[in-house]
Design a protein around this motif. Structure first.
Motif, PDB file in Angstrom:
ATOM      1  N   UNK A 230       0.812  -1.214   0.000  1.00 50.29           N
ATOM      2  CA  UNK A 230       0.000   0.000   0.000  1.00 50.29           C
ATOM      3  C   UNK A 230       0.847   1.266   0.000  1.00 50.29           C
ATOM      4  N   UNK A 231       2.117   1.133   0.343  1.00 52.16           N
ATOM      5  CA  UNK A 231       3.011   2.306   0.361  1.00 52.16           C
ATOM      6  C   UNK A 231       3.453   2.610  -1.061  1.00 52.16           C
ATOM      7  N   UNK A 232       3.370   3.883  -1.466  1.00 50.92           N
ATOM      8  CA  UNK A 232       3.590   4.227  -2.873  1.00 50.92           C
ATOM      9  C   UNK A 232       4.817   5.100  -3.126  1.00 50.92           C
ATOM     10  N   UNK A 233       5.502   5.556  -2.081  1.00 49.72           N
ATOM     11  CA  UNK A 233       6.742   6.302  -2.272  1.00 49.72           C
ATOM     12  C   UNK A 233       7.467   6.377  -0.938  1.00 49.72           C
ATOM     13  N   UNK A 234       8.781   6.562  -1.001  1.00 50.50           N
ATOM     14  CA  UNK A 234       9.601   6.630   0.205  1.00 50.50           C
ATOM     15  C   UNK A 234      10.524   7.847   0.125  1.00 50.50           C
ATOM     16  N   UNK A 235      10.573   8.610   1.204  1.00 50.83           N
ATOM     17  CA  UNK A 235      11.566   9.665   1.336  1.00 50.83           C
ATOM     18  C   UNK A 235      12.571   9.257   2.396  1.00 50.83           C
ATOM     19  N   UNK A 236      13.845   9.454   2.121  1.00 58.55           N
ATOM     20  CA  UNK A 236      14.878   8.985   3.035  1.00 58.55           C
ATOM     21  C   UNK A 236      16.021   9.979   3.061  1.00 58.55           C
ATOM     22  N   UNK A 237      16.525  10.296   4.248  1.00 58.24           N
ATOM     23  CA  UNK A 237      17.755  11.077   4.378  1.00 58.24           C
ATOM     24  C   UNK A 237      18.653  10.338   5.337  1.00 58.24           C
ATOM     25  N   UNK A 238      19.829   9.937   4.885  1.00 54.83           N
ATOM     26  CA  UNK A 238      20.713   9.184   5.763  1.00 54.83           C
ATOM     27  C   UNK A 238      21.974   8.750   5.047  1.00 54.83           C
ATOM     28  N   UNK A 239      22.536   7.638   5.509  1.00 55.49           N
ATOM     29  CA  UNK A 239      23.826   7.183   4.982  1.00 55.49           C
ATOM     30  C   UNK A 239      23.681   6.462   3.650  1.00 55.49           C
ATOM     31  N   UNK A 240      24.803   6.356   2.925  1.00 56.10           N
ATOM     32  CA  UNK A 240      24.800   5.598   1.677  1.00 56.10           C
ATOM     33  C   UNK A 240      24.461   4.149   1.953  1.00 56.10           C
ATOM     34  N   UNK A 241      25.058   3.597   3.006  1.00 55.05           N
ATOM     35  CA  UNK A 241      24.858   2.182   3.308  1.00 55.05           C
ATOM     36  C   UNK A 241      23.378   1.871   3.600  1.00 55.05           C
ATOM     37  N   UNK A 242      22.805   2.628   4.523  1.00 45.87           N
ATOM     38  CA  UNK A 242      21.406   2.405   4.886  1.00 45.87           C
ATOM     39  C   UNK A 242      20.466   2.719   3.738  1.00 45.87           C
ATOM     40  N   UNK A 253      10.577  -4.834  -5.009  1.00 45.31           N
ATOM     41  CA  UNK A 253       9.138  -5.051  -4.775  1.00 45.31           C
ATOM     42  C   UNK A 253       8.482  -5.548  -6.058  1.00 45.31           C
ATOM     43  N   UNK A 254       7.404  -6.363  -5.917  1.00 41.49           N
ATOM     44  CA  UNK A 254       6.639  -6.699  -7.134  1.00 41.49           C
ATOM     45  C   UNK A 254       6.242  -5.423  -7.885  1.00 41.49           C
ATOM     46  N   UNK A 255       5.790  -4.421  -7.156  1.00 40.68           N
ATOM     47  CA  UNK A 255       5.520  -3.103  -7.738  1.00 40.68           C
ATOM     48  C   UNK A 255       6.593  -2.142  -7.226  1.00 40.68           C
ATOM     49  N   UNK A 256       7.639  -1.880  -8.023  1.00 38.03           N
ATOM     50  CA  UNK A 256       8.653  -0.918  -7.563  1.00 38.03           C
ATOM     51  C   UNK A 256       8.014   0.461  -7.383  1.00 38.03           C
ATOM     52  N   UNK A 257       8.509   1.215  -6.417  1.00 37.30           N
ATOM     53  CA  UNK A 257       7.983   2.560  -6.174  1.00 37.30           C
ATOM     54  C   UNK A 257       9.156   3.533  -6.107  1.00 37.30           C
ATOM     55  N   UNK A 258       8.892   4.825  -6.263  1.00 36.17           N
ATOM     56  CA  UNK A 258      10.010   5.775  -6.174  1.00 36.17           C
ATOM     57  C   UNK A 258      10.616   5.811  -4.774  1.00 36.17           C
ATOM     58  N   UNK A 259      11.945   5.754  -4.747  1.00 33.86           N
ATOM     59  CA  UNK A 259      12.683   5.862  -3.487  1.00 33.86           C
ATOM     60  C   UNK A 259      13.536   7.127  -3.584  1.00 33.86           C
ATOM     61  N   UNK A 260      13.125   8.157  -2.870  1.00 35.95           N
ATOM     62  CA  UNK A 260      13.833   9.428  -2.919  1.00 35.95           C
ATOM     63  C   UNK A 260      14.839   9.466  -1.775  1.00 35.95           C
ATOM     64  N   UNK A 261      16.027   8.964  -2.044  1.00 39.80           N
ATOM     65  CA  UNK A 261      17.052   8.887  -1.013  1.00 39.80           C
ATOM     66  C   UNK A 261      18.049  10.012  -1.153  1.00 39.80           C
ATOM     67  N   UNK A 262      18.325  10.688  -0.044  1.00 36.19           N
ATOM     68  CA  UNK A 262      19.448  11.623  -0.025  1.00 36.19           C
ATOM     69  C   UNK A 262      20.513  10.948   0.799  1.00 36.19           C
ATOM     70  N   UNK A 263      21.613  10.557   0.149  1.00 33.88           N
ATOM     71  CA  UNK A 263      22.617   9.725   0.809  1.00 33.88           C
ATOM     72  C   UNK A 263      23.871  10.549   1.106  1.00 33.88           C
ATOM     73  N   UNK A 264      25.029  10.064   0.719  1.00 32.89           N
ATOM     74  CA  UNK A 264      26.257  10.746   1.115  1.00 32.89           C
ATOM     75  C   UNK A 264      26.810  11.684   0.070  1.00 32.89           C
ATOM     76  N   UNK A 265      27.518  12.697   0.525  1.00 35.66           N
ATOM     77  CA  UNK A 265      28.075  13.697  -0.385  1.00 35.66           C
ATOM     78  C   UNK A 265      29.271  14.359   0.270  1.00 35.66           C
TER      79      UNK A 265
END
Lengths: 514, 514
Positions: A230-242, A253-265
């Motif tokens: 039922x979840x349709x998108x993910x926002x994430x701020x954290x490490x590259x590894x996680x 996922x059977x239905x891939x969804x957008x994963x908006x990750x802000x990782x390392x820089x």
């Protein structure tokens, strides 16, 4: 709420089933603090997602005006509890009071930015193409929200990139329900902010299923959230590894969804020698201030400084090395982050290619105190050791010393993706052409390019871009700061030959025609 | 070029190393046709990618005007070879001459659409925020192209979604170099179109490394292309199975890149009984025409028809069943596609929940001839068998018979993602409220919603959206048709406090300020 419950907020109720629990840690005091917080179990994740499914039906039907009111009211609620919120947040994070107050201001500003956008802008990017004599159909383009969104909040911005931070604000603005997975480094702060959102929903008579908060110290709750269909998108701020681990799970996922990750820089800073025409002091001071801001725990901290050999270079290095011992105490967010930082800098100290320019003082028995660390390396050694580009999260910078501009350009072209980069040069000097060449090369590597300034400090604006090529983010075409962040949580729908009466009411509000 | 070479186009040279080869198949004649085409080997993939890396440096530095000229000239080159191109394409695909001519028109129109956009629109979505008294920095937002792009061309649109199709046009427009992996179902057509692009590049004196074409019948070349670190985005039009396999590979890269896949879609059509107030004939005729267009091999073909039980339903079903045997011969694109279609319809004929309403005639010994097939099922049986929603690629439709509107709405809410959907209802009837409810529910499931029309026929427009939730596409926030397709191949960059002299010249052209 005057006393922290240690519970999750699900559908307007503070609840907790699990025996698993954890405490917040006060890094300045080096001690655990009450209360105990429960870790969410699978059943609670399911309840939160079920609430979010109902919440999505609620919030997507609200008018732009109502969602704007909601964001505005959340900002007000934060103000009402500013004093206790700052107190708890300072205890949980070790950040200075002024910084936490500033972060409340920023969080409010973000909420109000989207509140204004909903009322003023064509944020749905609506447009139409009328039917004409050559028998083109009538097309009305609008956008719909994606569905329930999961937000993983950041350790390093306990307010602005956390429970009511940018991801939550933009997802609610777009018309999505939100489940926040709180960061275990500041669970009390998270609970207090979640309670502000609950108060705003109650005040506006909006069903509370629109927003839930889950506390957890483990990975299980996060994985259960992002794999729920039922979840349709993910926002994430954290490490590259996680972030990469979650990205991989979401992609499978059977239905891939957008994963908006802000990782390392690492946000490399390129400096031309003309910068030092009037001495090195101004630059050295500005650099140290940016490097140590928030104990170097900003996603835009300058982790790499790329300089050319010159008569000024030695002066600069001496000046920096001399200034470092007198820098203020660097308290990191958690003992875990601090020990990772200590390991990383220790490893750098032991590398033969690296020259340790300065290491600040630190009380060794203080689990959360970090030493400032400054290293240098030749461009050739840097280029032969790609791992030197990786982020060391904390107040450490690597100075890359180039023989000439050609090497500086080579370093620029070798970069992976970063959130930001900086170029320093005295304007109207003979650097002109080289600066333009460097800016052009860097534009392919980063999301933001700053001239004669550091990247710490990210303006909330329609013209902001906070997100660069991987690994700095997982979807470089989107931004997590500024107006366009709302576009991450919606998608376009074209209505063809559709009578206006049948268009969903919320998509045809006055603002959509601007 | 007068004679097909059977080779790849790499950096302006027609070349081939491999012993592996294959032939095109003429489905109307049921025979293989000359010449032999070589399958690209790893070394050729590498050469093509190396050329594309150089080509990216070339094309990203071209002015908008020059890229606009390039697109315009490719359209002209297609016109020059229209007669032999149509002849070869008809042989390779079995599509009617009129359709192939129409597809050349569409391909030209797409190229010219982006050529115009480059000269007229703010396609980079440039915007600026000036510094002001409260010390906000000066921000200039623009967009940069992503890098070398790989395009997998489609079997079912040998021109418009193939070598010089929408993906190639929008990627070149954005400033990306392109490598097309040609579809083995029409290699000769692909070679001829690639030669048009080469002619245009030569005519405009643009280095030919900007565009390459690889032929292959195997998966290896495609996998080698998408896993090459220099490739920065992928466009794909094809099956769910093939697209998902590539999506998974791309997601697992050390540096994940955007995979713009257009996969399968059944484009459900919801019909209210009021549609039949003046008889069923008009609808039946329009439906059969859409269903059999291109032998049902359109991504927007109506694969599911959702109707309510009524006095008109039996009339409609009788009318459709009677009309099917007299439909024109259905020649499919390849024996492979046709045998998959035959298997799928045979399986449907054997299912006890399904009622076979009509099966058209077919010459059993013709390997590429398909029978039109029409099935019906009760809404309850449909809802209990989710696999009935899956695409059957070819001229087959499943009619879902509902007891009432509530069941129709339940079917709508049960849908996975589709490119498009249609709603038929006589305007100004008592359906009003139900139509609005259905449109609202469907807006969450599709990229385009058509009122009183079928989705076949996709307008090239700023207001078009061709891409819906998974599995119809892998990135539902983007479109593969219409102006916004260009946004798939670029990403925003914010220039902060940057003197205008240092901004990359190509990002500051006059059009960026509109």
């Amino acid at each position: 709420m005057s006393v922290l419950t240690g519970k999750h907020l699900i559908d307007g109720q503070w609840c907790a089933q699990s025996c698993e629990s954890f405490s917040a840690y006060a890094p300045q005091m080096d001690e655990f603090i009450s209360p105990q917080f429960h870790s969410a179990e699978a059943a609670e994740v399911n309840l939160a997602v079920q609430a979010a499914e109902r919440g999505f039906e609620v919030i997507r039907q609200l008018s732009d005006h109502r969602r704007s009111e909601l964001l505005t009211n959340i900002a007000q609620q934060l103000e009402y509890i500013r004093t206790p919120l700052v107190a708890r947040c300072v205890r949980e994070t070790g950040l200075p009071t002024a910084r936490v107050n500033g972060e409340i201001d920023r969080t409010k500003k973000q909420l109000l930015h989207f509140a204004s956008l909903l009322m003023e802008g064509n944020w749905r990017r609506a447009c139409s193409a009328s039917s004409d004599v050559t028998s083109h159909p009538d097309l009305q383009l609008s956008s719909v929200p994606l569905g329930p969104v999961v937000v993983f909040s950041a350790s390093n911005f306990p307010l602005a990139f956390s429970v009511a931070g940018g991801d939550t604000a933009s997802a609610l603005a777009a018309g999505c329900s939100v489940i926040v997975k709180a960061h275990p480094a500041h669970p009390g702060t998270s609970e207090m902010v979640a309670d502000c959102i609950l108060s705003a929903l109650k005040h506006l008579d909006i069903p509370p299923c629109v927003f839930s908060l889950l506390q957890s110290k483990d990975h299980e709750a996060g994985v259960a959230l992002v794999t729920n269909p039922a979840v349709k998108a993910v926002g994430f701020t954290g490490s590259i590894q996680g972030g990469r681990a979650l990205f991989d799970i979401v992609s499978q996922r059977p239905e891939p969804i957008p994963f908006f990750g802000e990782l390392g820089s690492t946000n490399p800073v390129f400096v031309f020698d003309s910068t030092f025409a009037n001495g090195v002091d101004a630059f050295a001071q500005a650099f140290l201030s940016s490097m140590t801001q928030g104990a170097g725990q900003f996603c835009t901290s300058p982790g790499i400084l790329v300089l050319q050999k010159s008569e000024h270079l030695d002066t600069l290095l001496t000046s920096l090395a001399a200034a470092i011992p007198s820098q203020a105490k660097q308290t990191m967010l958690t003992p875990h982050i601090c020990s990772a930082y200590r390991r990383a800098t220790k490893q750098r100290q032991s590398r033969s290619e690296l020259n340790t320019l300065a290491v600040g003082r630190v009380a060794e028995n203080a689990q959360s105190q970090a030493h400032i660390a400054l290293f240098s390396v030749s461009a050739q050694d840097y280029l032969s050791n790609p791992e030197l580009e990786h982020e060391v999260f904390g107040p450490s910078t690597l100075i890359v010393i180039c023989q000439d501009f050609a090497e500086q350009l080579e370093v620029a072209k070798s970069l992976r993706g970063h959130l930001a980069s900086s170029v320093f040069s005295e304007p109207d000097t003979e650097d002109r052409q080289q600066v333009a060449q460097l800016v052009d090369a860097l534009s392919l590597k980063v999301g933001r390019l700053v001239f004669n300034g550091f990247a710490t400090g990210v303006e909330i604006s329609p013209a902001m871009q906070h997100g660069g090529p991987y690994p700095s983010s997982t979807m470089a075409a989107t931004t997590s700061v500024g107006s366009r962040a709302i576009e991450r949580f919606m998608r376009p729908v074209c209505f063809q030959s559709m009578p206006v009466d049948y268009l969903p009411v919320v998509l045809t509000s006055a603002t959509a025609d601007q």
